[in-house]
Design a protein around this motif. Sequence first.
Motif, PDB file in Angstrom:
ATOM      1  N   GLU A 249       0.834  -1.198   0.000  1.00 18.07           N
ATOM      2  CA  GLU A 249       0.000   0.000   0.000  1.00 18.07           C
ATOM      3  C   GLU A 249       0.877   1.259   0.000  1.00 18.07           C
ATOM      4  O   GLU A 249       0.556   2.247  -0.675  1.00 18.07           O
ATOM      5  CB  GLU A 249      -0.913  -0.009   1.236  1.00 18.07           C
ATOM      6  CG  GLU A 249      -1.884   1.152   1.317  1.00 18.07           C
ATOM      7  CD  GLU A 249      -2.953   1.113   0.237  1.00 18.07           C
ATOM      8  OE1 GLU A 249      -3.585   2.151   0.013  1.00 18.07           O
ATOM      9  OE2 GLU A 249      -3.143   0.043  -0.384  1.00 18.07           O
ATOM     10  N   ILE A 250       1.979   1.219   0.740  1.00 14.07           N
ATOM     11  CA  ILE A 250       2.905   2.352   0.758  1.00 14.07           C
ATOM     12  C   ILE A 250       3.474   2.600  -0.633  1.00 14.07           C
ATOM     13  O   ILE A 250       3.562   3.753  -1.098  1.00 14.07           O
ATOM     14  CB  ILE A 250       4.038   2.113   1.779  1.00 14.07           C
ATOM     15  CG1 ILE A 250       3.495   2.254   3.212  1.00 14.07           C
ATOM     16  CG2 ILE A 250       5.189   3.084   1.563  1.00 14.07           C
ATOM     17  CD1 ILE A 250       4.509   1.911   4.278  1.00 14.07           C
ATOM     18  N   ASP A 269      -0.493  11.537   6.181  1.00 17.32           N
ATOM     19  CA  ASP A 269       0.525  11.298   5.164  1.00 17.32           C
ATOM     20  C   ASP A 269       0.440   9.880   4.627  1.00 17.32           C
ATOM     21  O   ASP A 269      -0.535   9.154   4.879  1.00 17.32           O
ATOM     22  CB  ASP A 269       1.910  11.594   5.740  1.00 17.32           C
ATOM     23  CG  ASP A 269       2.259  10.692   6.928  1.00 17.32           C
ATOM     24  OD1 ASP A 269       1.433   9.831   7.275  1.00 17.32           O
ATOM     25  OD2 ASP A 269       3.345  10.858   7.503  1.00 17.32           O
ATOM     26  N   ILE A 270       1.467   9.474   3.880  1.00 13.42           N
ATOM     27  CA  ILE A 270       1.451   8.151   3.236  1.00 13.42           C
ATOM     28  C   ILE A 270       1.329   7.027   4.252  1.00 13.42           C
ATOM     29  O   ILE A 270       0.535   6.087   4.062  1.00 13.42           O
ATOM     30  CB  ILE A 270       2.718   7.984   2.374  1.00 13.42           C
ATOM     31  CG1 ILE A 270       2.622   8.863   1.121  1.00 13.42           C
ATOM     32  CG2 ILE A 270       2.922   6.520   1.991  1.00 13.42           C
ATOM     33  CD1 ILE A 270       3.860   8.834   0.258  1.00 13.42           C
ATOM     34  N   ALA A 274      -1.635   4.320   4.614  1.00 15.38           N
ATOM     35  CA  ALA A 274      -1.357   2.887   4.442  1.00 15.38           C
ATOM     36  C   ALA A 274      -1.834   2.077   5.642  1.00 15.38           C
ATOM     37  O   ALA A 274      -2.352   0.966   5.495  1.00 15.38           O
ATOM     38  CB  ALA A 274       0.135   2.671   4.217  1.00 15.38           C
ATOM     39  N   LEU A 275      -1.660   2.648   6.841  1.00 12.24           N
ATOM     40  CA  LEU A 275      -2.117   1.978   8.064  1.00 12.24           C
ATOM     41  C   LEU A 275      -3.594   2.207   8.336  1.00 12.24           C
ATOM     42  O   LEU A 275      -4.165   1.601   9.237  1.00 12.24           O
ATOM     43  CB  LEU A 275      -1.307   2.478   9.269  1.00 12.24           C
ATOM     44  CG  LEU A 275       0.186   2.151   9.277  1.00 12.24           C
ATOM     45  CD1 LEU A 275       0.867   2.851  10.439  1.00 12.24           C
ATOM     46  CD2 LEU A 275       0.411   0.649   9.361  1.00 12.24           C
ATOM     47  N   LYS A 276      -4.175   3.140   7.529  1.00 15.79           N
ATOM     48  CA  LYS A 276      -5.585   3.539   7.714  1.00 15.79           C
ATOM     49  C   LYS A 276      -5.812   4.080   9.116  1.00 15.79           C
ATOM     50  O   LYS A 276      -6.822   3.827   9.760  1.00 15.79           O
ATOM     51  CB  LYS A 276      -6.527   2.371   7.430  1.00 15.79           C
ATOM     52  CG  LYS A 276      -6.465   1.901   5.978  1.00 15.79           C
ATOM     53  CD  LYS A 276      -7.396   0.747   5.707  1.00 15.79           C
ATOM     54  CE  LYS A 276      -7.424   0.411   4.227  1.00 15.79           C
ATOM     55  NZ  LYS A 276      -6.102   0.125   3.650  1.00 15.79           N
ATOM     56  N   GLN A 283       0.377  10.127  20.346  1.00 16.72           N
ATOM     57  CA  GLN A 283       1.525   9.401  19.830  1.00 16.72           C
ATOM     58  C   GLN A 283       1.535   9.376  18.315  1.00 16.72           C
ATOM     59  O   GLN A 283       0.517   9.183  17.667  1.00 16.72           O
ATOM     60  CB  GLN A 283       1.496   7.953  20.359  1.00 16.72           C
ATOM     61  CG  GLN A 283       2.725   7.141  19.999  1.00 16.72           C
ATOM     62  CD  GLN A 283       3.930   7.571  20.797  1.00 16.72           C
ATOM     63  OE1 GLN A 283       3.794   8.102  21.877  1.00 16.72           O
ATOM     64  NE2 GLN A 283       5.109   7.346  20.274  1.00 16.72           N
ATOM     65  N   VAL A 284       2.720   9.563  17.733  1.00 14.27           N
ATOM     66  CA  VAL A 284       2.894   9.541  16.292  1.00 14.27           C
ATOM     67  C   VAL A 284       3.616   8.258  15.914  1.00 14.27           C
ATOM     68  O   VAL A 284       4.631   7.909  16.504  1.00 14.27           O
ATOM     69  CB  VAL A 284       3.702  10.764  15.805  1.00 14.27           C
ATOM     70  CG1 VAL A 284       3.852  10.738  14.303  1.00 14.27           C
ATOM     71  CG2 VAL A 284       2.989  12.045  16.236  1.00 14.27           C
ATOM     72  N   VAL A 285       3.097   7.537  14.919  1.00 11.72           N
ATOM     73  CA  VAL A 285       3.661   6.252  14.523  1.00 11.72           C
ATOM     74  C   VAL A 285       4.970   6.454  13.763  1.00 11.72           C
ATOM     75  O   VAL A 285       5.114   7.382  12.976  1.00 11.72           O
ATOM     76  CB  VAL A 285       2.655   5.490  13.623  1.00 11.72           C
ATOM     77  CG1 VAL A 285       3.251   4.161  13.156  1.00 11.72           C
ATOM     78  CG2 VAL A 285       1.361   5.253  14.384  1.00 11.72           C
TER      79      VAL A 285
END
Length: 434
Positions: A249-250, A269-270, A274-276, A283-285
């Motif tokens: 997906e990325i 963002d992308i 992709a993770l939906k 928290q930021v992944v």
Amino acid sequence: MAKKNKQAHQRRNDSESDPESDAENENREYERGRTVLALVGKAIDSNTKIPLQWNSRNVPFGDHKTSFSTYIGVVARERVSINYRKWPDVPQAKLDEVYEFIAKGFIVREDRRKWILTRASKRWNAFKTRLRKYWLYKSDGEIRKKRPWKYRWIHQPVWDKFTATYTTPEFRAISAKFREKSQLKNSSYRGGRRGYQYFEEQVEQELLKKKIHFTEVPRHLVWIKAHSDVNDDGHIIFNNPTDLKVGEEIRTLMAQSQDGGIGSSGRDDILARALKKPERGGQVVAVGSGITNKDRHWMLAVISPWNGIVWWLNPSGSENEISQFAEEIINEGIIKFSLEHRKDIKKLKRKPLIKWRKPLCPRQPVDSLDCGFYVCRYMLEAIANRHQVIPDQYFKDVPKTYEQQMIDEVRDMWTTFVLKHKEVEDEEDGLEVS
């Protein structure tokens, strides 16, 4: 000698009831802690502090990052009792003590105090988890009544209370629930204790080698690095279907981004697509533990390529490190400028000596989110003063911290500009402006 042999014999007897394979990581963690504690102890004894580098996300990186992280864990587990149920139960006086001990050995930033204590809470919770996993029960399932010999600061009464708390039927039910939940996670993160910052630094170096300019390392490239391996042919592979699906997906979204179909930055963002899971705060992944959307920070570089001088204005304080990425890109730009114009301007050198200066500019309050407005005021004041340099003590009659009225002035100017610009666009599009 007899005493040492007796201690060794006692430790072997104690460890016989521990599953050695399960305790291997726990043992490594303990040894790392002892090594780092000795290193920091020498620094404190010599009345020096170990320096830290801070990246653009205000997170430590570089040579002493791992030692700093380990030392936070050592201080947290040795200074905070394991019998507090949750970190918020720890008294403020004890939290102050933890921070002061950490600051004794390292040069830390006061504005990152909250982040440092958050890291301490995570390491403290992880230590309690290891105690329950490796020391609470013997291999036959019986509760271990003797305190762990390895952790000398845990006295018998403390261990008795700990075992009484975490062996009740109520806690076992809660623990089983969380184990069941953790089994649903099927993504394979391969970073271990190195954290996402380790992979972010790898991606940053790769992009710099390719001469790719960027304002911040794309999160989706960091995520791929942290969740994949490279086979013998040099191709990226994923070890489970979930990560493979996200990776594909990325790639699709990256292609759309290059075609201008979608944006590649911001909260949605992308990686978020992709993770939906769009980033909405907290928290930021794929940027590392303890990083939130609030940690994205504005700074200003005022460049004089004719003189080879860069003034770096950071609302968080002039004592903070200059962004390595910004320094490399700006230095490269000044060198190219000199090569381009040195024929016309004789005083320019082929390889200019570039000087970076950090004026004592107005500083935003701790936990403030107004860094963007501070940067706007820096620009306004630099233009209004009509100086060719920015003084080390900054401009006269400017307060050390901007008052709210001064921030609101920038907001009003920005709002007026945007609305005026929008009116012009509407008129060009033939829309009625009311």
